[in-house]
Design a protein around this motif. Structure first.
Motif, PDB file in Angstrom:
ATOM      1  N   SER A   3      35.976  78.526  91.907  1.00  0.00           N
ATOM      2  CA  SER A   3      37.223  78.442  92.266  1.00  0.00           C
ATOM      3  C   SER A   3      37.645  79.038  93.690  1.00  0.00           C
ATOM      4  O   SER A   3      37.693  80.430  93.328  1.00  0.00           O
ATOM      5  CB  SER A   3      38.492  78.331  91.171  1.00  0.00           C
ATOM      6  OG  SER A   3      38.127  77.897  90.069  1.00  0.00           O
ATOM      7  N   HIS A  54      35.177  74.527  93.649  1.00  0.00           N
ATOM      8  CA  HIS A  54      36.438  73.983  93.811  1.00  0.00           C
ATOM      9  C   HIS A  54      37.530  74.666  94.641  1.00  0.00           C
ATOM     10  O   HIS A  54      37.595  76.040  94.338  1.00  0.00           O
ATOM     11  CB  HIS A  54      36.930  73.840  92.275  1.00  0.00           C
ATOM     12  CG  HIS A  54      36.050  73.084  91.317  1.00  0.00           C
ATOM     13  ND1 HIS A  54      36.447  71.678  91.071  1.00  0.00           N
ATOM     14  CD2 HIS A  54      34.875  73.235  90.812  1.00  0.00           C
ATOM     15  CE1 HIS A  54      35.399  71.168  90.289  1.00  0.00           C
ATOM     16  NE2 HIS A  54      34.562  72.261  90.021  1.00  0.00           N
ATOM     17  N   ASN A 109      35.643  66.233  95.339  1.00  0.00           N
ATOM     18  CA  ASN A 109      36.213  66.882  96.385  1.00  0.00           C
ATOM     19  C   ASN A 109      36.769  65.889  97.459  1.00  0.00           C
ATOM     20  O   ASN A 109      36.533  65.976  98.537  1.00  0.00           O
ATOM     21  CB  ASN A 109      34.941  67.569  97.288  1.00  0.00           C
ATOM     22  CG  ASN A 109      35.311  68.808  98.204  1.00  0.00           C
ATOM     23  OD1 ASN A 109      36.584  69.155  98.107  1.00  0.00           O
ATOM     24  ND2 ASN A 109      34.450  69.195  98.864  1.00  0.00           N
ATOM     25  N   SER A 135      43.908  71.982  92.594  1.00  0.00           N
ATOM     26  CA  SER A 135      42.762  71.988  93.132  1.00  0.00           C
ATOM     27  C   SER A 135      41.915  70.953  93.494  1.00  0.00           C
ATOM     28  O   SER A 135      42.263  69.926  92.913  1.00  0.00           O
ATOM     29  CB  SER A 135      41.785  72.961  92.085  1.00  0.00           C
ATOM     30  OG  SER A 135      41.716  72.497  90.710  1.00  0.00           O
ATOM     31  N   SER A 136      40.661  71.046  94.067  1.00  0.00           N
ATOM     32  CA  SER A 136      39.785  69.679  94.103  1.00  0.00           C
ATOM     33  C   SER A 136      39.080  69.651  92.994  1.00  0.00           C
ATOM     34  O   SER A 136      38.540  70.737  92.246  1.00  0.00           O
ATOM     35  CB  SER A 136      38.918  69.783  95.410  1.00  0.00           C
ATOM     36  OG  SER A 136      38.342  71.334  95.357  1.00  0.00           O
ATOM     37  N   CYS A 137      38.539  68.454  92.812  1.00  0.00           N
ATOM     38  CA  CYS A 137      37.814  67.965  91.675  1.00  0.00           C
ATOM     39  C   CYS A 137      36.338  67.961  91.939  1.00  0.00           C
ATOM     40  O   CYS A 137      36.147  68.431  92.991  1.00  0.00           O
ATOM     41  CB  CYS A 137      38.257  66.796  90.796  1.00  0.00           C
ATOM     42  SG  CYS A 137      38.087  65.344  91.844  1.00  0.00           S
ATOM     43  N   ARG A 138      35.418  67.467  91.173  1.00  0.00           N
ATOM     44  CA  ARG A 138      34.038  67.622  91.338  1.00  0.00           C
ATOM     45  C   ARG A 138      33.725  66.606  92.621  1.00  0.00           C
ATOM     46  O   ARG A 138      32.725  66.677  93.033  1.00  0.00           O
ATOM     47  CB  ARG A 138      33.205  67.479  90.193  1.00  0.00           C
ATOM     48  CG  ARG A 138      33.133  65.973  89.734  1.00  0.00           C
ATOM     49  CD  ARG A 138      32.627  66.250  88.029  1.00  0.00           C
ATOM     50  NE  ARG A 138      32.817  65.033  87.371  1.00  0.00           N
ATOM     51  CZ  ARG A 138      31.937  64.058  87.397  1.00  0.00           C
ATOM     52  NH1 ARG A 138      30.641  64.091  88.069  1.00  0.00           N
ATOM     53  NH2 ARG A 138      32.215  63.108  86.537  1.00  0.00           N
ATOM     54  N   ARG A 173      39.252  71.461  85.230  1.00  0.00           N
ATOM     55  CA  ARG A 173      38.682  70.540  86.364  1.00  0.00           C
ATOM     56  C   ARG A 173      37.479  71.217  86.928  1.00  0.00           C
ATOM     57  O   ARG A 173      36.495  70.627  87.574  1.00  0.00           O
ATOM     58  CB  ARG A 173      39.994  70.378  87.428  1.00  0.00           C
ATOM     59  CG  ARG A 173      39.859  69.203  88.560  1.00  0.00           C
ATOM     60  CD  ARG A 173      41.059  69.533  89.451  1.00  0.00           C
ATOM     61  NE  ARG A 173      42.374  68.883  88.968  1.00  0.00           N
ATOM     62  CZ  ARG A 173      43.580  69.607  89.051  1.00  0.00           C
ATOM     63  NH1 ARG A 173      43.422  70.925  89.455  1.00  0.00           N
ATOM     64  NH2 ARG A 173      44.753  69.236  88.439  1.00  0.00           N
ATOM     65  N   ALA A 174      37.435  72.383  86.927  1.00  0.00           N
ATOM     66  CA  ALA A 174      36.293  73.375  87.446  1.00  0.00           C
ATOM     67  C   ALA A 174      35.161  73.458  86.414  1.00  0.00           C
ATOM     68  O   ALA A 174      34.244  74.241  86.794  1.00  0.00           O
ATOM     69  CB  ALA A 174      36.871  74.652  87.845  1.00  0.00           C
ATOM     70  N   HIS A 186      43.300  73.038  85.876  1.00  0.00           N
ATOM     71  CA  HIS A 186      42.349  73.581  86.875  1.00  0.00           C
ATOM     72  C   HIS A 186      41.231  74.084  86.209  1.00  0.00           C
ATOM     73  O   HIS A 186      40.359  73.721  86.807  1.00  0.00           O
ATOM     74  CB  HIS A 186      43.092  74.554  87.839  1.00  0.00           C
ATOM     75  CG  HIS A 186      41.963  75.465  88.603  1.00  0.00           C
ATOM     76  ND1 HIS A 186      41.241  74.684  89.388  1.00  0.00           N
ATOM     77  CD2 HIS A 186      41.497  76.763  88.591  1.00  0.00           C
ATOM     78  CE1 HIS A 186      40.170  75.548  90.013  1.00  0.00           C
ATOM     79  NE2 HIS A 186      40.260  76.388  89.238  1.00  0.00           N
ATOM     80  N   ARG A 199      29.169  74.255  91.058  1.00  0.00           N
ATOM     81  CA  ARG A 199      30.363  73.434  91.425  1.00  0.00           C
ATOM     82  C   ARG A 199      31.346  74.628  92.236  1.00  0.00           C
ATOM     83  O   ARG A 199      31.350  75.597  92.165  1.00  0.00           O
ATOM     84  CB  ARG A 199      31.208  73.419  90.158  1.00  0.00           C
ATOM     85  CG  ARG A 199      30.380  72.652  89.137  1.00  0.00           C
ATOM     86  CD  ARG A 199      31.384  72.464  87.759  1.00  0.00           C
ATOM     87  NE  ARG A 199      32.231  71.498  87.781  1.00  0.00           N
ATOM     88  CZ  ARG A 199      32.691  70.725  86.957  1.00  0.00           C
ATOM     89  NH1 ARG A 199      31.841  70.304  85.945  1.00  0.00           N
ATOM     90  NH2 ARG A 199      33.536  69.760  87.189  1.00  0.00           N
TER      91      ARG A 199
END
Ligand SMILES: [Zn+2]
Length: 424
Positions: free
Chosen positions: A221, A246, A265, A260-263, A130-131, A127, A244
């Motif tokens: 986040s 996330h 989304n 989590s969502s990535c960039r 990713r963030a 995560h 960003r």
């Protein structure tokens, strides 16, 4: 493949497995868990599955295994106190604890082995990457302190990221100490919730501190389901200046289930090598179709803790199709909690439906207050006397159900000091 800090995924081998690999992780994982529950004599599950006509010898399809809910585990704990008969990790094997928030009742104690903690660290490190967090970053997090919170530094220190534990704001707002910590250390990233940020923002305003000067250009986040949708996400990024945004989703019970969502989304990414994720109609136990709402059901793979078809009673929609980031594991959009769902006119409405409908109206604070005479009751903060009627019309049009809006004075609805709540 580029293995440097610019690469998209933290662990491409585990996060971008092809379809066959992900299916093998799931089927091998299920076979192992099925054998383990019988061989280790996990009483709760042996009883439950035997009653459903299942046996150790015949490995069932995942969909044939009955779902398990938190209420069942609570009842089991009441019968066999204090830990119930469902746990595969007891006091002696535990090396780490955390607790649930108690938002849905008495806090539940989660016991983890070192291996479980490794799974949690793995999913958290994926995560953070990713963030956009990298070595040298500084993360301010506003989660409640232990025993609720696990020690985040365990996931941050190996990534060479500084943890700035700020704690939740008090109901009346953040303290000057909390904000001065941020002023001194200048976080490059935040882990927080939308309701906490509002309280921090209000407190900063009273102290003459420009919160945006602290959040500008950072990665957040966030727990705010609306930010899974483009317009609220863009508003949020613009309002606080975040570079960003996330969304976070998971379950504190299941160590490797932090997503989590990535960039891009496109939904919440989870790890196919750590968990099996299903979106299920709870009345049939079968997976729902693409685009349909269902319960989020998780099974853990390769944990010491045993979780098989655990129904989190969160309502989600599965995301299909590839994501540009290359991650291939399960992905979903989180809509809300079953406990917050309201049935009106044959439709199931969640606070997020109301929130998204109100977004174009300046996103006022609101609370779903149940139903009355077949109509959805919503309290909405507005300082315009005629505002209630316009807001009511807006909700009727968007939700296509009868709605009754009660206008209330701005600032009077309760603010959560942790996760956003819009249900009274
Ligand atoms: Zn992605």
């Amino acid at each position: 493949m580029d293995q440097g800090p610019e690469r998209e995924l933290f662990d491409p081998q585990r996060q971008a497995g092809d379809q066959d690999t992900c299916a093998r992780w799931a089927s091998d994982g299920l076979a192992r868990e099925w054998d383990r529950l019988w061989s280790s004599g996990l009483e709760f599950y042996c009883r439950k599955y035997q009653a459903a006509g299942l046996t150790r010898r015949d490995l069932p399809d995942l969909a044939a295994i009955p779902l398990t809910t938190k209420a069942e585990l609570r009842a089991d704990e009441a019968t066999f106190p204090p830990f119930g008969s469902y746990r595969s990790v007891g006091r002696e094997a535990a090396r780490f604890i955390s607790t649930s928030s108690g938002a849905t009742g008495r806090p539940q104690i989660h016991l983890r082995t070192a291996l479980d903690q490794e799974r949690w660290i793995e999913s958290m490190r994926r995560h953070w990457w990713r963030a956009g967090l990298r070595a040298g970053d500084r993360l301010a997090q506003t989660w409640p302190p232990p025993p609720y919170s696990p020690p985040w530094a365990l996931t941050l220190a190996p990534a060479e990221i500084l943890e700035i534990p700020s704690g939740p704001p008090a109901a009346g707002g953040a303290s000057p100490d909390q904000l001065s910590l941020w002023q001194a250390l200048r976080p490059t990233a935040f882990m927080t919730t939308s309701s906490q940020l509002q309280l921090y923002e209000a407190a900063a305003g009273q102290l003459g501190i420009d919160l945006r000067a602290l959040t500008e250009g950072t990665s957040v986040s966030i727990i705010e389901a609306a930010c899974q949708f483009p317009e609220p996400a863009a508003w949020f990024a613009d309002h606080y200046g975040f570079a960003r945004v996330h969304n976070l989703s998971g379950a504190s019970e299941v160590p490797g289930f932090i997503g989590s969502s990535c960039r891009f989304n496109t939904g919440i990414h989870q790890s196919a090598d750590l968990v099996i994720v299903e979106v299920v109609d709870p009345s049939t136990g079968e997976e729902v179709g693409c685009g349909e709402r269902g319960h989020l059901v998780v099974s853990a793979i390769g944990h010491d803790q045993f979780w098989l078809r655990y129904d989190l009673e969160d309502i989600v929609v599965r995301s299909d199709g590839p994501c540009p980031c290359g991650e291939t594991g399960p992905r979903y959009t989180l809509i809300g909690r079953q406990a917050d769902a309201v049935e009106v006119g044959g439709r199931t409405v969640l606070p997020l439906d109301v929130q998204l409908a109100l977004f174009g109206q300046g996103a006022p604070e609101f609370r779903v207050a149940g139903t009355e005479s077949g109509s959805l009751r919503v309290e909405i903060e507005t300082d315009r006397p005629e505002g209630g009627t316009a807001l009511e019309q807006c909700l009727i049009e968007h939700l296509e159900i009868p709605v009754t809006v009660t206008p209330v004075t701005p600032g009077t609805l309760p603010r959560s000091i942790f996760k956003p709540r819009h249900k009274g």
